[in-house]
Design a protein around this motif. Structure first.
Motif, PDB file in Angstrom:
ATOM      1  N   MET A 193       1.044   4.147  -2.846  1.00 26.46           N
ATOM      2  CA  MET A 193       0.822   5.543  -2.474  1.00 26.46           C
ATOM      3  C   MET A 193       1.978   6.422  -2.966  1.00 26.46           C
ATOM      4  SD  MET A 193      -0.236   7.122   1.205  1.00 26.46           S
ATOM      5  CE  MET A 193       1.378   7.463   1.881  1.00 26.46           C
ATOM      6  N   MET A 194       3.201   5.962  -2.798  1.00 28.35           N
ATOM      7  CA  MET A 194       4.362   6.740  -3.238  1.00 28.35           C
ATOM      8  C   MET A 194       4.368   6.904  -4.757  1.00 28.35           C
ATOM      9  SD  MET A 194       5.664   7.642  -0.437  1.00 28.35           S
ATOM     10  CE  MET A 194       7.099   8.463  -1.077  1.00 28.35           C
ATOM     11  N   GLN A 195       4.023   5.855  -5.480  1.00 22.38           N
ATOM     12  CA  GLN A 195       3.959   5.941  -6.943  1.00 22.38           C
ATOM     13  C   GLN A 195       2.904   6.958  -7.383  1.00 22.38           C
ATOM     14  OE1 GLN A 195       3.715   2.159  -9.064  1.00 22.38           O
ATOM     15  NE2 GLN A 195       4.711   1.168  -7.326  1.00 22.38           N
ATOM     16  N   LEU A 196       1.762   6.940  -6.705  1.00 25.60           N
ATOM     17  CA  LEU A 196       0.686   7.870  -7.057  1.00 25.60           C
ATOM     18  C   LEU A 196       1.070   9.307  -6.722  1.00 25.60           C
ATOM     19  CD1 LEU A 196      -2.365   5.729  -5.940  1.00 25.60           C
ATOM     20  CD2 LEU A 196      -1.616   6.222  -8.290  1.00 25.60           C
ATOM     21  N   GLU A 197       1.696   9.513  -5.577  1.00 29.71           N
ATOM     22  CA  GLU A 197       2.146  10.857  -5.222  1.00 29.71           C
ATOM     23  C   GLU A 197       3.096  11.404  -6.279  1.00 29.71           C
ATOM     24  OE1 GLU A 197       1.957  11.101  -0.359  1.00 29.71           O
ATOM     25  OE2 GLU A 197       3.824  10.415  -1.279  1.00 29.71           O
ATOM     26  N   ARG A 201       0.842  -1.210   0.000  1.00 29.35           N
ATOM     27  CA  ARG A 201       0.000   0.000   0.000  1.00 29.35           C
ATOM     28  C   ARG A 201       0.873   1.254   0.000  1.00 29.35           C
ATOM     29  NH1 ARG A 201      -3.058  -3.108   3.664  1.00 29.35           N
ATOM     30  NH2 ARG A 201      -2.149  -1.976   5.412  1.00 29.35           N
ATOM     31  N   PHE A 202       1.955   1.228   0.786  1.00 32.26           N
ATOM     32  CA  PHE A 202       2.874   2.376   0.841  1.00 32.26           C
ATOM     33  C   PHE A 202       3.528   2.597  -0.521  1.00 32.26           C
ATOM     34  CE2 PHE A 202       7.091   4.190   1.634  1.00 32.26           C
ATOM     35  CZ  PHE A 202       6.715   5.382   2.241  1.00 32.26           C
ATOM     36  N   ASP A 253      -3.901   7.625   6.046  1.00 28.28           N
ATOM     37  CA  ASP A 253      -5.181   7.192   6.605  1.00 28.28           C
ATOM     38  C   ASP A 253      -6.317   7.341   5.602  1.00 28.28           C
ATOM     39  OD1 ASP A 253      -4.020   6.483   9.030  1.00 28.28           O
ATOM     40  OD2 ASP A 253      -4.346   8.473   9.898  1.00 28.28           O
ATOM     41  N   GLU A 254      -6.297   8.434   4.849  1.00 25.44           N
ATOM     42  CA  GLU A 254      -7.349   8.644   3.851  1.00 25.44           C
ATOM     43  C   GLU A 254      -7.253   7.603   2.739  1.00 25.44           C
ATOM     44  OE1 GLU A 254      -6.992  12.659   2.535  1.00 25.44           O
ATOM     45  OE2 GLU A 254      -7.898  13.475   4.347  1.00 25.44           O
ATOM     46  N   VAL A 255      -6.034   7.309   2.317  1.00 25.92           N
ATOM     47  CA  VAL A 255      -5.847   6.316   1.266  1.00 25.92           C
ATOM     48  C   VAL A 255      -6.248   4.935   1.780  1.00 25.92           C
ATOM     49  CG1 VAL A 255      -4.147   5.178  -0.198  1.00 25.92           C
ATOM     50  CG2 VAL A 255      -4.074   7.655   0.084  1.00 25.92           C
ATOM     51  N   HIS A 302     -11.221  10.175  -4.539  1.00 28.28           N
ATOM     52  CA  HIS A 302     -10.429  10.937  -3.570  1.00 28.28           C
ATOM     53  C   HIS A 302      -9.229  11.594  -4.258  1.00 28.28           C
ATOM     54  CE1 HIS A 302      -8.420  12.133   0.067  1.00 28.28           C
ATOM     55  NE2 HIS A 302      -7.332  11.476  -0.324  1.00 28.28           N
ATOM     56  N   LEU A 303      -8.517  10.825  -5.072  1.00 28.30           N
ATOM     57  CA  LEU A 303      -7.357  11.375  -5.766  1.00 28.30           C
ATOM     58  C   LEU A 303      -7.753  12.517  -6.700  1.00 28.30           C
ATOM     59  CD1 LEU A 303      -5.460   8.068  -6.608  1.00 28.30           C
ATOM     60  CD2 LEU A 303      -4.874   9.739  -4.840  1.00 28.30           C
ATOM     61  N   ALA A 304      -8.872  12.375  -7.385  1.00 24.91           N
ATOM     62  CA  ALA A 304      -9.340  13.438  -8.282  1.00 24.91           C
ATOM     63  C   ALA A 304      -9.611  14.715  -7.499  1.00 24.91           C
ATOM     64  CB  ALA A 304     -10.590  12.986  -9.029  1.00 24.91           C
ATOM     65  N   GLN A 305     -10.182  14.591  -6.307  1.00 29.45           N
ATOM     66  CA  GLN A 305     -10.424  15.767  -5.472  1.00 29.45           C
ATOM     67  C   GLN A 305      -9.114  16.416  -5.035  1.00 29.45           C
ATOM     68  OE1 GLN A 305     -12.847  14.261  -2.283  1.00 29.45           O
ATOM     69  NE2 GLN A 305     -14.744  14.583  -3.407  1.00 29.45           N
ATOM     70  N   VAL A 306      -8.136  15.606  -4.656  1.00 32.24           N
ATOM     71  CA  VAL A 306      -6.839  16.129  -4.226  1.00 32.24           C
ATOM     72  C   VAL A 306      -6.148  16.842  -5.384  1.00 32.24           C
ATOM     73  CG1 VAL A 306      -4.544  15.504  -3.376  1.00 32.24           C
ATOM     74  CG2 VAL A 306      -6.571  14.434  -2.378  1.00 32.24           C
ATOM     75  N   VAL A 307      -6.180  16.231  -6.568  1.00 35.35           N
ATOM     76  CA  VAL A 307      -5.562  16.837  -7.749  1.00 35.35           C
ATOM     77  C   VAL A 307      -6.261  18.144  -8.096  1.00 35.35           C
ATOM     78  CG1 VAL A 307      -5.230  16.543 -10.237  1.00 35.35           C
ATOM     79  CG2 VAL A 307      -4.633  14.689  -8.670  1.00 35.35           C
ATOM     80  N   GLU A 308      -7.590  18.148  -8.032  1.00 32.85           N
ATOM     81  CA  GLU A 308      -8.346  19.366  -8.330  1.00 32.85           C
ATOM     82  C   GLU A 308      -8.021  20.475  -7.349  1.00 32.85           C
ATOM     83  OE1 GLU A 308     -12.946  20.710  -8.031  1.00 32.85           O
ATOM     84  OE2 GLU A 308     -12.563  18.914  -9.247  1.00 32.85           O
TER      85      GLU A 308
END
Length: 95
Positions: free
Chosen positions: A54-58, A50-51, A68-70, A82-88
Protein backbone atom coordinates in the motif's frame (compact mmCIF):
# COMPACT_ATOMS: atom_id res chain seq x y z
CA UNK A 1 -8.62 -1.99 -19.67
CA UNK A 2 -7.44 1.56 -20.22
CA UNK A 3 -3.80 2.57 -20.58
CA UNK A 4 -3.93 3.95 -17.04
CA UNK A 5 -5.38 0.65 -15.86
CA UNK A 6 -2.53 -1.27 -17.51
CA UNK A 7 0.02 1.05 -15.90
CA UNK A 8 -1.58 0.68 -12.48
CA UNK A 9 -1.77 -3.11 -12.90
CA UNK A 10 1.98 -3.16 -13.64
CA UNK A 11 2.67 -0.98 -10.57
CA UNK A 12 0.61 -3.28 -8.34
CA UNK A 13 2.39 -6.37 -9.66
CA UNK A 14 5.79 -4.72 -9.18
CA UNK A 15 4.88 -3.67 -5.61
CA UNK A 16 3.61 -7.16 -4.78
CA UNK A 17 6.72 -8.73 -6.24
CA UNK A 18 9.06 -6.36 -4.38
CA UNK A 19 7.33 -7.10 -1.07
CA UNK A 20 6.29 -10.72 -1.46
CA UNK A 21 8.02 -12.18 -4.52
CA UNK A 22 4.71 -12.93 -6.24
CA UNK A 23 6.31 -13.68 -9.57
CA UNK A 24 7.70 -16.79 -7.88
CA UNK A 25 4.18 -18.03 -7.10
CA UNK A 26 3.24 -20.32 -10.01
CA UNK A 27 -0.51 -19.64 -9.74
CA UNK A 28 -0.01 -15.88 -9.69
CA UNK A 29 2.70 -15.83 -12.35
CA UNK A 30 0.69 -18.04 -14.70
CA UNK A 31 -2.43 -15.95 -14.34
CA UNK A 32 -0.46 -12.73 -14.88
CA UNK A 33 1.17 -14.15 -17.99
CA UNK A 34 -2.30 -14.96 -19.37
CA UNK A 35 -3.68 -11.53 -18.34
CA UNK A 36 -6.16 -13.12 -15.93
CA UNK A 37 -7.48 -11.77 -12.67
CA UNK A 38 -5.85 -13.17 -9.54
CA UNK A 39 -7.43 -13.64 -6.11
CA UNK A 40 -5.13 -12.30 -3.41
CA UNK A 41 -5.87 -15.16 -1.03
CA UNK A 42 -3.57 -17.42 -3.09
CA UNK A 43 -0.68 -15.15 -2.05
CA UNK A 44 -1.28 -15.46 1.70
CA UNK A 45 0.01 -11.92 2.35
CA UNK A 46 0.50 -10.91 5.95
CA UNK A 47 -0.55 -7.50 7.24
CA UNK A 48 2.98 -6.05 7.10
CA UNK A 49 3.35 -7.04 3.45
CA UNK A 50 -0.04 -5.55 2.59
CA UNK A 51 1.02 -2.33 4.33
CA UNK A 52 4.33 -2.24 2.41
CA UNK A 53 2.50 -2.73 -0.87
CA UNK A 54 0.00 0.00 0.00
CA UNK A 55 2.80 2.44 0.87
CA UNK A 56 4.62 1.70 -2.40
CA UNK A 57 1.43 2.30 -4.37
CA UNK A 58 0.66 5.54 -2.54
CA UNK A 59 4.14 6.82 -3.33
CA UNK A 60 4.12 5.69 -6.96
CA UNK A 61 0.65 7.09 -7.67
CA UNK A 62 0.79 10.20 -5.46
CA UNK A 63 -2.40 9.26 -3.63
CA UNK A 64 -3.58 8.30 -0.16
CA UNK A 65 -5.33 4.98 0.27
CA UNK A 66 -7.75 3.72 2.87
CA UNK A 67 -6.42 0.49 4.37
CA UNK A 68 -9.91 -1.03 4.68
CA UNK A 69 -10.73 -0.36 1.04
CA UNK A 70 -7.45 -1.87 -0.11
CA UNK A 71 -7.87 -4.88 2.19
CA UNK A 72 -11.39 -5.36 0.80
CA UNK A 73 -10.11 -5.74 -2.74
CA UNK A 74 -10.08 -9.50 -3.08
CA UNK A 75 -8.49 -9.67 -6.51
CA UNK A 76 -5.86 -7.91 -8.57
CA UNK A 77 -8.41 -6.46 -11.00
CA UNK A 78 -10.61 -5.20 -8.17
CA UNK A 79 -7.64 -3.39 -6.63
CA UNK A 80 -6.56 -1.99 -9.99
CA UNK A 81 -10.09 -0.69 -10.62
CA UNK A 82 -10.21 0.94 -7.20
CA UNK A 83 -6.80 2.56 -7.68
CA UNK A 84 -7.80 3.85 -11.12
CA UNK A 85 -10.86 5.51 -9.58
CA UNK A 86 -8.76 7.11 -6.83
CA UNK A 87 -6.20 8.37 -9.36
CA UNK A 88 -8.97 9.73 -11.59
CA UNK A 89 -10.66 11.49 -8.68
CA UNK A 90 -7.33 13.00 -7.62
CA UNK A 91 -6.80 14.27 -11.17
CA UNK A 92 -10.20 15.98 -11.13
CA UNK A 93 -9.46 17.61 -7.77
CA UNK A 94 -6.05 18.83 -8.98
CA UNK A 95 -7.48 20.54 -12.07
Amino acid sequence: MTETGHQIRALVIDALDASAGVRGNPLFAGAIARGEDVPFDVLELDSLTRFEVMMQLEEALGIELDDDEVAGAGTLDTLVGHLAQVVEAKGRRDE
